[in-house]
Design an enzyme around this catalytic site. Structure first.
Site, PDB file in Angstrom:
ATOM      1  N   GLU A 260      56.330  30.687  31.735  1.00 35.69           N
ATOM      2  CA  GLU A 260      55.004  30.785  31.100  1.00 35.69           C
ATOM      3  C   GLU A 260      54.950  29.829  29.925  1.00 35.69           C
ATOM      4  O   GLU A 260      55.820  29.845  29.063  1.00 35.69           O
ATOM      5  CB  GLU A 260      54.731  32.231  30.652  1.00 35.69           C
ATOM      6  CG  GLU A 260      53.496  32.406  29.796  1.00 35.69           C
ATOM      7  CD  GLU A 260      52.200  31.833  30.407  1.00 35.69           C
ATOM      8  OE1 GLU A 260      51.849  32.211  31.528  1.00 35.69           O
ATOM      9  OE2 GLU A 260      51.567  30.979  29.740  1.00 35.69           O
TER      10      GLU A 260
ATOM     11  N   LEU B 278      53.183  36.910  27.770  1.00 34.68           N
ATOM     12  CA  LEU B 278      52.946  37.001  29.217  1.00 34.68           C
ATOM     13  C   LEU B 278      51.566  37.614  29.475  1.00 34.68           C
ATOM     14  O   LEU B 278      50.976  38.230  28.603  1.00 34.68           O
ATOM     15  CB  LEU B 278      54.038  37.868  29.855  1.00 34.68           C
ATOM     16  CG  LEU B 278      55.481  37.387  29.635  1.00 34.68           C
ATOM     17  CD1 LEU B 278      56.468  38.410  30.200  1.00 34.68           C
ATOM     18  CD2 LEU B 278      55.707  36.023  30.284  1.00 34.68           C
TER      19      LEU B 278
ATOM     20  N   THR C 256      45.464  34.453  31.552  1.00 36.53           N
ATOM     21  CA  THR C 256      44.060  34.520  31.112  1.00 36.53           C
ATOM     22  C   THR C 256      43.600  35.972  31.062  1.00 36.53           C
ATOM     23  O   THR C 256      42.987  36.411  30.089  1.00 36.53           O
ATOM     24  CB  THR C 256      43.170  33.762  32.129  1.00 36.53           C
ATOM     25  OG1 THR C 256      43.646  32.429  32.243  1.00 36.53           O
ATOM     26  CG2 THR C 256      41.718  33.765  31.719  1.00 36.53           C
TER      27      THR C 256
ATOM     28  N   LYS D 116      36.997  43.664  28.044  1.00 38.87           N
ATOM     29  CA  LYS D 116      36.705  45.091  28.237  1.00 38.87           C
ATOM     30  C   LYS D 116      36.932  45.889  26.950  1.00 38.87           C
ATOM     31  O   LYS D 116      36.221  46.855  26.668  1.00 38.87           O
ATOM     32  CB  LYS D 116      37.546  45.681  29.379  1.00 38.87           C
ATOM     33  CG  LYS D 116      36.844  45.650  30.709  1.00 38.87           C
ATOM     34  CD  LYS D 116      36.874  44.318  31.410  1.00 38.87           C
ATOM     35  CE  LYS D 116      35.661  43.495  31.368  1.00 38.87           C
ATOM     36  NZ  LYS D 116      35.793  42.204  32.062  1.00 38.87           N
TER      37      LYS D 116
ATOM     38  N   GLU E 107      19.690  29.661  32.602  1.00 35.86           N
ATOM     39  CA  GLU E 107      20.380  29.633  33.904  1.00 35.86           C
ATOM     40  C   GLU E 107      19.739  28.585  34.812  1.00 35.86           C
ATOM     41  O   GLU E 107      18.517  28.482  34.902  1.00 35.86           O
ATOM     42  CB  GLU E 107      20.315  31.047  34.513  1.00 35.86           C
ATOM     43  CG  GLU E 107      20.688  31.174  35.964  1.00 35.86           C
ATOM     44  CD  GLU E 107      22.114  30.729  36.306  1.00 35.86           C
ATOM     45  OE1 GLU E 107      23.056  31.244  35.699  1.00 35.86           O
ATOM     46  OE2 GLU E 107      22.246  29.849  37.195  1.00 35.86           O
TER      47      GLU E 107
ATOM     48  N   VAL F 196      20.399  22.617  31.696  1.00 40.56           N
ATOM     49  CA  VAL F 196      20.785  22.259  30.331  1.00 40.56           C
ATOM     50  C   VAL F 196      21.157  20.783  30.269  1.00 40.56           C
ATOM     51  O   VAL F 196      21.874  20.273  31.132  1.00 40.56           O
ATOM     52  CB  VAL F 196      21.946  23.162  29.858  1.00 40.56           C
ATOM     53  CG1 VAL F 196      22.532  22.643  28.553  1.00 40.56           C
ATOM     54  CG2 VAL F 196      21.450  24.587  29.674  1.00 40.56           C
TER      55      VAL F 196
ATOM     56  N   GLY G  25      31.368  28.868  34.502  1.00 40.74           N
ATOM     57  CA  GLY G  25      32.384  29.023  35.538  1.00 40.74           C
ATOM     58  C   GLY G  25      33.744  28.543  35.056  1.00 40.74           C
ATOM     59  O   GLY G  25      33.897  28.159  33.893  1.00 40.74           O
TER      60      GLY G  25
ATOM     61  N   HIS H 187      30.368  67.890  42.740  1.00 36.52           N
ATOM     62  CA  HIS H 187      29.084  67.939  42.041  1.00 36.52           C
ATOM     63  C   HIS H 187      29.295  68.478  40.637  1.00 36.52           C
ATOM     64  O   HIS H 187      30.032  69.440  40.473  1.00 36.52           O
ATOM     65  CB  HIS H 187      28.119  68.861  42.794  1.00 36.52           C
ATOM     66  CG  HIS H 187      26.824  69.052  42.068  1.00 36.52           C
ATOM     67  ND1 HIS H 187      25.852  68.073  42.026  1.00 36.52           N
ATOM     68  CD2 HIS H 187      26.349  70.096  41.334  1.00 36.52           C
ATOM     69  CE1 HIS H 187      24.832  68.516  41.305  1.00 36.52           C
ATOM     70  NE2 HIS H 187      25.115  69.734  40.862  1.00 36.52           N
TER      71      HIS H 187
HETATM   72  P1  FAD Z   1      45.857  33.161  34.926  1.00 28.01           P
HETATM   73  O1  FAD Z   1      45.606  34.550  34.522  1.00 28.01           O
HETATM   74  O2  FAD Z   1      44.926  32.112  34.457  1.00 28.01           O
HETATM   75  O3  FAD Z   1      47.336  32.820  34.456  1.00 28.01           O
HETATM   76  C1  FAD Z   1      47.882  31.555  34.585  1.00 28.01           C
HETATM   77  C2  FAD Z   1      49.017  31.417  33.613  1.00 28.01           C
HETATM   78  O4  FAD Z   1      49.745  30.260  33.931  1.00 28.01           O
HETATM   79  C3  FAD Z   1      48.577  31.243  32.169  1.00 28.01           C
HETATM   80  O5  FAD Z   1      49.238  32.167  31.354  1.00 28.01           O
HETATM   81  C4  FAD Z   1      48.972  29.808  31.824  1.00 28.01           C
HETATM   82  O6  FAD Z   1      49.345  29.656  30.478  1.00 28.01           O
HETATM   83  C5  FAD Z   1      50.156  29.614  32.740  1.00 28.01           C
HETATM   84  N1  FAD Z   1      50.438  28.216  33.051  1.00 28.01           N
HETATM   85  C6  FAD Z   1      49.577  27.262  33.459  1.00 28.01           C
HETATM   86  N2  FAD Z   1      50.232  26.107  33.714  1.00 28.01           N
HETATM   87  C7  FAD Z   1      51.530  26.338  33.449  1.00 28.01           C
HETATM   88  C8  FAD Z   1      52.711  25.549  33.536  1.00 28.01           C
HETATM   89  N3  FAD Z   1      52.684  24.302  33.979  1.00 28.01           N
HETATM   90  N4  FAD Z   1      53.877  26.109  33.170  1.00 28.01           N
HETATM   91  C9  FAD Z   1      53.936  27.397  32.736  1.00 28.01           C
HETATM   92  N5  FAD Z   1      52.856  28.187  32.654  1.00 28.01           N
HETATM   93  C10 FAD Z   1      51.677  27.672  33.015  1.00 28.01           C
HETATM   94  N6  FAD Z   1      38.843  39.063  36.555  1.00 28.01           N
HETATM   95  C11 FAD Z   1      38.731  40.326  37.017  1.00 28.01           C
HETATM   96  O7  FAD Z   1      39.202  40.607  38.117  1.00 28.01           O
HETATM   97  N7  FAD Z   1      38.141  41.308  36.270  1.00 28.01           N
HETATM   98  C12 FAD Z   1      37.590  41.058  35.061  1.00 28.01           C
HETATM   99  O8  FAD Z   1      37.061  41.955  34.415  1.00 28.01           O
HETATM  100  C13 FAD Z   1      37.671  39.739  34.550  1.00 28.01           C
HETATM  101  N8  FAD Z   1      37.164  39.448  33.349  1.00 28.01           N
HETATM  102  C14 FAD Z   1      37.291  38.189  32.856  1.00 28.01           C
HETATM  103  C15 FAD Z   1      36.759  37.906  31.608  1.00 28.01           C
HETATM  104  C16 FAD Z   1      36.880  36.641  31.077  1.00 28.01           C
HETATM  105  C17 FAD Z   1      36.311  36.354  29.712  1.00 28.01           C
HETATM  106  C18 FAD Z   1      37.570  35.627  31.802  1.00 28.01           C
HETATM  107  C19 FAD Z   1      37.745  34.258  31.226  1.00 28.01           C
HETATM  108  C20 FAD Z   1      38.104  35.898  33.052  1.00 28.01           C
HETATM  109  C21 FAD Z   1      37.954  37.180  33.600  1.00 28.01           C
HETATM  110  N9  FAD Z   1      38.457  37.485  34.855  1.00 28.01           N
HETATM  111  C22 FAD Z   1      38.319  38.758  35.346  1.00 28.01           C
HETATM  112  C23 FAD Z   1      39.131  36.479  35.704  1.00 28.01           C
HETATM  113  C24 FAD Z   1      40.650  36.645  35.617  1.00 28.01           C
HETATM  114  O9  FAD Z   1      41.061  36.523  34.277  1.00 28.01           O
HETATM  115  C25 FAD Z   1      41.347  35.608  36.482  1.00 28.01           C
HETATM  116  O10 FAD Z   1      40.826  35.666  37.794  1.00 28.01           O
HETATM  117  C26 FAD Z   1      42.840  35.869  36.541  1.00 28.01           C
HETATM  118  O11 FAD Z   1      43.406  35.827  35.254  1.00 28.01           O
HETATM  119  C27 FAD Z   1      43.544  34.841  37.442  1.00 28.01           C
HETATM  120  O12 FAD Z   1      44.902  35.113  37.459  1.00 28.01           O
HETATM  121  P2  FAD Z   1      45.990  33.998  37.745  1.00 28.01           P
HETATM  122  O13 FAD Z   1      47.290  34.708  37.780  1.00 28.01           O
HETATM  123  O14 FAD Z   1      45.588  33.193  38.910  1.00 28.01           O
HETATM  124  O15 FAD Z   1      45.915  32.994  36.508  1.00 28.01           O
END
Ligand code: FAD
Length: 467
Positions: A32, A37, A40, A50, A203, A238, A272, A445
């Site tokens: 990481e 850990l 996102t 949340k 939008e 926009v 997005g 219920h």
């Molecule tokens: P990520 O969670 O993005 O994790 C990727 C990790 O890889 C990161 O920690 C990054 O630092 C690391 N990384 C990247 N490149 C490298 C590298 N070269 N070496 C080492 N580490 C690296 N989804 C839901 O299902 N429910 C929700 O309520 C929801 N709410 C959200 C709210 C917000 C504001 C945002 C921005 C997103 C939300 N999401 C939600 C989407 C969700 O966060 C993502 O779909 C999810 O985190 C994707 O998981 P992932 O494991 O693919 O990647």
């Protein structure tokens, strides 16, 4: 050091994949780039949003609905610093939880940027510039995504911000202009609207949450306008934004080609997210990219290089934490010789506004496009005793079922606590239940879940009881 599997990225895709690999007896490493850990989702996504949605909902209820419940409060005010600090505490406790799970499963954690030296060799560069290399039999790329920004609209992270900054503001905006009426914009807009901000959504499309069943966006738009005073401008493209240090100006072009200017003190860009592969040095392993910056994978989530897999936001499909988790488990089990399967059509989507919005399966628009014969059954929360008791009567449950077989094809909900209720629809559809099957099941219920039963009754010969 030699590992059976190395996971790059510790989001919900990566850390879940690592745990499942370890459970299946593989010697596992996880890399990481940040020193915490969770990716996102835990640090700047699902969990902090949340946490703030819950805090702001308490404030909104205390200032708007408590009185009607017979609870009177004086001098109610928001302590934003405490709200943000509680959010940080929630993140920390989850960070610690994942670190504990890594230890428990004997997964080696490396902090630093992971990049390919070759197919079986990964370099880890720490922040201080030190590097080390590990050998690995297989790799799972789970590097997630980053917010998409508009090339002509630079994010300054002060007043023109993305969701990451919006989760840690130091003041409550007076007027936040949100570019994009998708899930993230509406959730964060709700947080600040509940705390007193005016929210304007600009939008490009003609509806909010346009990929969900259209009935949901329509109802959510009505309720957000009514309860939180949201303003919506649709079909506005926009064209730019400026920040003079105190205020922002956002310009957009309407369908007549006229320029419309919106003035506020913050502009949230939430149009997005895009896959993140920077610094991975994929070329060294020969991994090919797919369209729109995603890593190309087959049905087993394996890239063009045997033994290198990719999961979560960095590959095709919904950018959702639970989708990433399912893919992490699938890859681990596939590597172990099992035959796992994901039904992508049954991955639910949720918006944590109030009312909440949730859906699974086909939308009515998709069924029309497929030319499939279907029937619908709906039940409004205004006819639910439980919803009346809590004064949460906005929204409905809509069930779409095959006209001939009665199999449930899609469930679309907007209402109180339906983020949890959608699990019933997923379970039913996973077992290919008919609307009649669910209609005949006893639902406690009074619960919000009764609306699901009633909508299924409505779908089978229009026999809902309470409407
Ligand atoms: P990520 O969670 O993005 O994790 C990727 C990790 O890889 C990161 O920690 C990054 O630092 C690391 N990384 C990247 N490149 C490298 C590298 N070269 N070496 C080492 N580490 C690296 N989804 C839901 O299902 N429910 C929700 O309520 C929801 N709410 C959200 C709210 C917000 C504001 C945002 C921005 C997103 C939300 N999401 C939600 C989407 C969700 O966060 C993502 O779909 C999810 O985190 C994707 O998981 P992932 O494991 O693919 O990647």
């Amino acid at each position: 050091m030699k590992y059976d599997v190395t996971v790059i990225g510790s989001g919900p895709g990566g850390y879940v994949a690592a745990i499942r690999c370890a459970q299946l007896g593989m010697k596992t490493a996880i890399i990481e780039k940040y020193n915490v850990l969770g990716g996102t989702c835990l640090n700047v996504g699902c969990i902090p949003s949340k946490a703030l949605l819950d805090s702001s909902e308490h404030f909104h209820n205390a200032s708007h609905t408590f009185k009607e419940h017979g609870i009177e409060l004086d001098n109610l005010k928001v302590n934003l610093e405490q709200m943000i600090s509680r959010k940080a505490g929630v993140i920390k406790s989850n960070n610690d939880g994942i670190a504990y799970l890594m230890k428990k499963n004997k997964i080696d954690v490396f902090n630093g940027l992971g990049s390919f030296v070759s197919k079986n060799r990964i370099k880890i560069a720490s922040e201080s510039g030190e590097g080390q290399e590990i050998e690995t039999e297989k790799v799972i790329i789970a590097t997630g995504s980053k917010p998409t920004v508009l090339p002509f609209l630079p994010v300054d992270k002060e007043r023109i911000i993305t969701s990451t900054e919006a989760l840690g503001l130091k003041e409550i905006p007076k007027h936040m202009i949100i570019i994009g009426g998708g899930v993230i914009g509406l959730e964060l807009g709700s947080v600040y609207a509940r705390l007193g901000a005016k929210i304007t959504v600009v939008e490009f499309m003609d509806a909010i949450i346009p990929t969900m069943d259209r009935a949901l966006g329509k109802e959510l738009q009505r309720v957000l306008k009514k309860t939180l005073g949201f303003e919506f401008f649709f079909q506005h493209k926009v064209t730019g934004a400026t920040n003079d240090g105190k205020n922002v100006k956002v310009t957009a072009e309407n369908t007549k080609g006229e320029t419309v200017t919106f003035e506020g003190d913050y502009c949230l860009v939430s149009i997005g997210r895009k896959p993140y592969t920077e610094g991975l040095n994929l070329e060294a392993a020969g991994v090919q990219m797919g369209e729109r910056g995603m890593i190309a994978v087959n049905d087993h989530l394996e890239t063009n290089v045997p033994g290198i897999f990719a999961i979560g936001d960095v590959v095709r499909g919904a950018m959702l934490a639970h989708k990433a988790e399912e893919e992490g488990v699938l890859v681990a089990e596939y590597m172990a010789g099992q035959k796992p399967h994901i039904n992508y059509n049954l991955i639910p989507g949720v918006v944590y506004t109030w009312p909440e919005v949730a859906c699974v399966g086909f939308t009515e628009e998709q069924l029309k496009e497929q030319g499939r014969a279907y029937k619908t059954g709906s039940f409004p929360f205004k006819a639910s005793g439980r919803a009346k008791a809590s004064m949460d009567t906005d929204g409905f449950v809509k069930v779409l079922a095959d006209k001939n077989t009665d199999e449930i094809l899609g469930v679309h909900m907007i209402g109180p606590r339906i983020a949890d209720l959608i699990a019933e629809a997923v379970t039913a559809m996973e077992f290919r239940a008919s609307a009649e099957d669910v209609a005949r099941m006893s639902h406690a219920h009074p619960t919000y879940a009764e609306a699901m039963k009633e909508a299924c009754l409505a779908a089978t010969e229009n026999r809902a009881i309470h409407i």
